[in-house]
Design a protein around this motif. Structure first.
Motif, PDB file in Angstrom:
ATOM      1  N   ALA A  43      40.360 114.230  64.665  1.00 49.28           N
ATOM      2  CA  ALA A  43      40.387 115.686  64.859  1.00 49.28           C
ATOM      3  C   ALA A  43      40.589 116.041  66.331  1.00 49.28           C
ATOM      4  CB  ALA A  43      39.105 116.307  64.329  1.00 49.28           C
ATOM      5  N   VAL A  44      39.927 115.317  67.222  1.00 49.88           N
ATOM      6  CA  VAL A  44      40.089 115.569  68.652  1.00 49.88           C
ATOM      7  C   VAL A  44      41.516 115.264  69.089  1.00 49.88           C
ATOM      8  CG1 VAL A  44      39.381 114.747  70.946  1.00 49.88           C
ATOM      9  CG2 VAL A  44      37.671 115.272  69.226  1.00 49.88           C
ATOM     10  N   THR A  49      33.033 108.523  63.251  1.00 50.53           N
ATOM     11  CA  THR A  49      33.676 108.401  64.557  1.00 50.53           C
ATOM     12  C   THR A  49      35.189 108.469  64.434  1.00 50.53           C
ATOM     13  OG1 THR A  49      31.847 107.049  65.355  1.00 50.53           O
ATOM     14  CG2 THR A  49      33.907 106.928  66.589  1.00 50.53           C
ATOM     15  N   ALA A  50      35.749 107.771  63.464  1.00 50.13           N
ATOM     16  CA  ALA A  50      37.209 107.810  63.264  1.00 50.13           C
ATOM     17  C   ALA A  50      37.662 109.209  62.888  1.00 50.13           C
ATOM     18  CB  ALA A  50      37.622 106.807  62.187  1.00 50.13           C
ATOM     19  N   PHE A  51      36.911 109.878  62.035  1.00 53.84           N
ATOM     20  CA  PHE A  51      37.247 111.242  61.630  1.00 53.84           C
ATOM     21  C   PHE A  51      37.205 112.189  62.832  1.00 53.84           C
ATOM     22  CE2 PHE A  51      36.103 115.455  60.076  1.00 53.84           C
ATOM     23  CZ  PHE A  51      37.127 115.663  59.162  1.00 53.84           C
ATOM     24  N   LEU A  65      43.898 108.487  61.699  1.00 50.59           N
ATOM     25  CA  LEU A  65      42.499 108.206  61.992  1.00 50.59           C
ATOM     26  C   LEU A  65      41.564 108.974  61.070  1.00 50.59           C
ATOM     27  CD1 LEU A  65      42.341 107.989  65.873  1.00 50.59           C
ATOM     28  CD2 LEU A  65      41.685 106.236  64.237  1.00 50.59           C
ATOM     29  N   ILE A  66      41.915 110.209  60.751  1.00 46.06           N
ATOM     30  CA  ILE A  66      41.101 110.992  59.816  1.00 46.06           C
ATOM     31  C   ILE A  66      41.092 110.317  58.443  1.00 46.06           C
ATOM     32  CG2 ILE A  66      40.987 113.181  58.563  1.00 46.06           C
ATOM     33  CD1 ILE A  66      41.991 114.524  61.162  1.00 46.06           C
ATOM     34  N   ALA A  67      42.255 109.894  57.973  1.00 42.04           N
ATOM     35  CA  ALA A  67      42.336 109.200  56.685  1.00 42.04           C
ATOM     36  C   ALA A  67      41.578 107.870  56.737  1.00 42.04           C
ATOM     37  CB  ALA A  67      43.795 108.964  56.308  1.00 42.04           C
ATOM     38  N   PHE A  68      41.675 107.176  57.858  1.00 44.58           N
ATOM     39  CA  PHE A  68      40.966 105.912  58.031  1.00 44.58           C
ATOM     40  C   PHE A  68      39.454 106.142  57.961  1.00 44.58           C
ATOM     41  CE2 PHE A  68      39.591 102.377  60.941  1.00 44.58           C
ATOM     42  CZ  PHE A  68      39.865 101.357  60.051  1.00 44.58           C
ATOM     43  N   ALA A  79      42.856 104.979  74.214  1.00 41.83           N
ATOM     44  CA  ALA A  79      41.471 104.519  74.226  1.00 41.83           C
ATOM     45  C   ALA A  79      40.761 104.837  72.914  1.00 41.83           C
ATOM     46  CB  ALA A  79      40.720 105.151  75.399  1.00 41.83           C
ATOM     47  N   ALA A  80      41.038 106.006  72.332  1.00 38.37           N
ATOM     48  CA  ALA A  80      40.394 106.389  71.078  1.00 38.37           C
ATOM     49  C   ALA A  80      40.829 105.479  69.929  1.00 38.37           C
ATOM     50  CB  ALA A  80      40.715 107.840  70.738  1.00 38.37           C
ATOM     51  N   VAL A  81      42.113 105.219  69.838  1.00 38.50           N
ATOM     52  CA  VAL A  81      42.613 104.339  68.775  1.00 38.50           C
ATOM     53  C   VAL A  81      42.076 102.924  68.968  1.00 38.50           C
ATOM     54  CG1 VAL A  81      44.700 103.311  67.795  1.00 38.50           C
ATOM     55  CG2 VAL A  81      44.666 105.739  68.368  1.00 38.50           C
ATOM     56  N   PHE A  82      42.104 102.436  70.186  1.00 35.87           N
ATOM     57  CA  PHE A  82      41.613 101.091  70.476  1.00 35.87           C
ATOM     58  C   PHE A  82      40.118 100.975  70.169  1.00 35.87           C
ATOM     59  CE2 PHE A  82      39.988  97.864  73.446  1.00 35.87           C
ATOM     60  CZ  PHE A  82      40.720  96.767  73.004  1.00 35.87           C
ATOM     61  N   ALA A  83      39.328 101.976  70.565  1.00 34.37           N
ATOM     62  CA  ALA A  83      37.886 101.939  70.318  1.00 34.37           C
ATOM     63  C   ALA A  83      37.574 101.944  68.829  1.00 34.37           C
ATOM     64  CB  ALA A  83      37.204 103.122  71.008  1.00 34.37           C
TER      65      ALA A  83
END
Length: 111
Positions: A60-61, A54-56, A17-20, A94-98
Motif C-alpha cells: 500500500a505504501v 507487513t507485505a500488505f 506485495l499486497i497479493a503476496f 528496500a521494501a521488496v528486499f525486506a
C-alpha cells in the motif's frame, strides 16, 4: 512516456506485495489447521500474520509512493529540470528486499 511506464511498474509491484500478503495470511490458516494433525514443537503459526501484514502495508505504501513519484517527476519534466531524488526508488527496492528476506527467514526457522 517513461514516467508513465515507471508509475505502472511501481503499481504492479505494490499490488503484487499486497497479493503476496494475502497469500501469506491464508497460508497461516493452513498452518494452524495442519497443526492439529502434526504436533511439531517448533511449529509457530502466528508469525505469518505479521509477515503478511507487513507485505500488505508495504504494498500500500509503495502504491501511494508511486503516485507521489509520478507527479513529482512530471513536475520536474514540465519545468525542464533534470535532477530529482532517487529516495523513492531506494525505498521500493528496500521494501521488496525486506519482505522477501523476512519471508525466507521465517520459513527457514519455522520449519
Amino acid at each position: 512516456m517513461a514516467n508513465e511506464r515507471t508509475f505502472l511498474s511501481w503499481c504492479r509491484t505494490g499490488l503484487s506485495l499486497i497479493a503476496f500478503g494475502f497469500v501469506i495470511e491464508r497460508f497461516d490458516i493452513l498452518i494452524r489447521e495442519m497443526q492439529i494433525f502434526v504436533s511439531r514443537p517448533g511449529l509457530r503459526p502466528g508469525g505469518t500474520r505479521y509477515i503478511g501484514l507487513t507485505a500488505f502495508t508495504l504494498g500500500a505504501v509503495i502504491v501511494l509512493l508511486a503516485g507521489w513519484r509520478f507527479f513529482y517527476i512530471r513536475r520536474h519534466i514540465n519545468r525542464g529540470e533534470a535532477e530529482f531524488s532517487v529516495l523513492p526508488d531506494i525505498f521500493l527496492m528496500a521494501a521488496v528486499f525486506a519482505t522477501v528476506v523476512a519471508t525466507f527467514v521465517f520459513f527457514a526457522f519455522a520449519f
